[in-house]
Scaffold this active site. Sequence first.
Site, PDB file in Angstrom:
ATOM      1  N   ALA A 231      45.418  48.643  42.421  1.00 30.97           N
ATOM      2  CA  ALA A 231      44.247  47.770  42.586  1.00 30.97           C
ATOM      3  C   ALA A 231      44.317  47.118  43.968  1.00 30.97           C
ATOM      4  O   ALA A 231      45.050  47.589  44.844  1.00 30.97           O
ATOM      5  CB  ALA A 231      44.198  46.729  41.480  1.00 30.97           C
ATOM      6  N   ASN A 232      43.552  46.072  44.193  1.00 32.62           N
ATOM      7  CA  ASN A 232      43.599  45.370  45.469  1.00 32.62           C
ATOM      8  C   ASN A 232      43.339  43.884  45.231  1.00 32.62           C
ATOM      9  O   ASN A 232      43.171  43.456  44.094  1.00 32.62           O
ATOM     10  CB  ASN A 232      42.598  45.980  46.452  1.00 32.62           C
ATOM     11  CG  ASN A 232      41.184  45.904  45.911  1.00 32.62           C
ATOM     12  OD1 ASN A 232      40.620  44.818  45.760  1.00 32.62           O
ATOM     13  ND2 ASN A 232      40.606  47.053  45.590  1.00 32.62           N
TER      14      ASN A 232
END
Length: 408
Positions: free
Chosen positions: A218-219
Amino acid sequence: MTLSAERIVLGVSGGIAAYKAPDLVRRLREAGAEVRVVLTQGARAFVGPLTFQAVSHQPVHTDLLDPAAEAGMGHLELARWADRVVIAPATADCLARLAAGLADDLLTTLCLATEAPITVCPAMNHVMWRAAATQDNLATLVQRGIDVIGPEEGSLAEGESGPGRLTEPAEVVRRLIAAPAAPRTAGHAPKSGPLAGRHVLITAGPTREAIDAVRFIANRSSGRMGFALAAAAQASGARVTLIAGPSTEPTPTNVERIDVETALEMHAATLARASASDLFIAAAAVADYRVADPVTHKLKNSREQQTLALVANPDILRDVAALPNGPFTLGFAAETEALEEHARHKLTAKGLDMIAANRVGDGMGFEVADNTLHVLWPDGAVTLGPATKGQIAHDLLTIAGEQLDGAG
Ligand code: PMT
């Protein structure tokens, strides 16, 4: 949350996806809803009333002018009884008839006669779905406050592939639970404001790409920027659909929120709605790659070096910009250096109408409350901020609205 004690009229129209409707009835009841089924004539060609009677434990309604039915629960009683009307599958013909306000069968009459919120779950051939007439009808229905779930991308009954699959019954129920039935006026755009009468579609937040049963890529996107844009667009009079990756941000008032997890889900949810929108804003930080073969169990710790094979995700923004008669497209460009140069390149390469370059890293852009944007379009540029994301969202929409009006 459940659908406890909610009274749902499930309308089934005549498409092959009608075979999934009994499962939807079962799941709605498991979630606590009381369900009455209305079948169109076309639906009866695919699944018989007895099946629905068995799963709903209620008589099934098929005819507008059936003396027996009218003596029990006729169309007006059904219209008043419903807390919510859900149509799944909604065929292209069904959408057209609803948009035209026809009242020549039980389902369309009921929809005209009810004040309950209506949700349609379209399912059809992908060419029919993309047809201008279908998209115009859908835009009319959305404008009137009707909610839309799906369709999804994937293989279709006729052996072709594209957007047109009925959203899986479990997902339909999940979305209905996530969007409690409210009067149809809620969710309507305010009548005034610079974006009154416009439908704004926004992506926000990160995506998650599974590695195994418990791990993902993810980020740092919190969703703040995209959610602020949704709130600002709603306040400007637009009808707003927010397609959100995992985020703890609260849903802005009167904004339709569709939760997704992966880039593929965000792509399908966005492309299913983009043609019916006027302005598309891509504020999400979408994973450019996903794991080629995520495993369904938890990977063991072997203490050895591991290599993850990645495959490219579709580019949502690029695909929306390439739509014939698509919406005005406003992309973001998250950059750590050569901001304007990279953003200008993305503006041209993705065929966008406007781009907002966002400096990120070193505590900027992602997660934080404030932001600065360098907004570029083919013959103009302006810098917004530093300011709160709420203020930036308001200012960005003002500029986009002006360009949108200019574009006709
Ligand atoms: O959510 P916050 O914490 O508030 O942070 C806000 C933000 C920094 C995430 C936001 O302001 C922002 O910059 N969003 C875009 C992030 C990004 O992915 O930028 P990009 O330069 O990698 O992508 C360019 C554009 O293509 C973006 O509009 C992106 O949404 C879109 N894209 C990218 C890849 C992909 N597969 N599909 C896309 O639509």
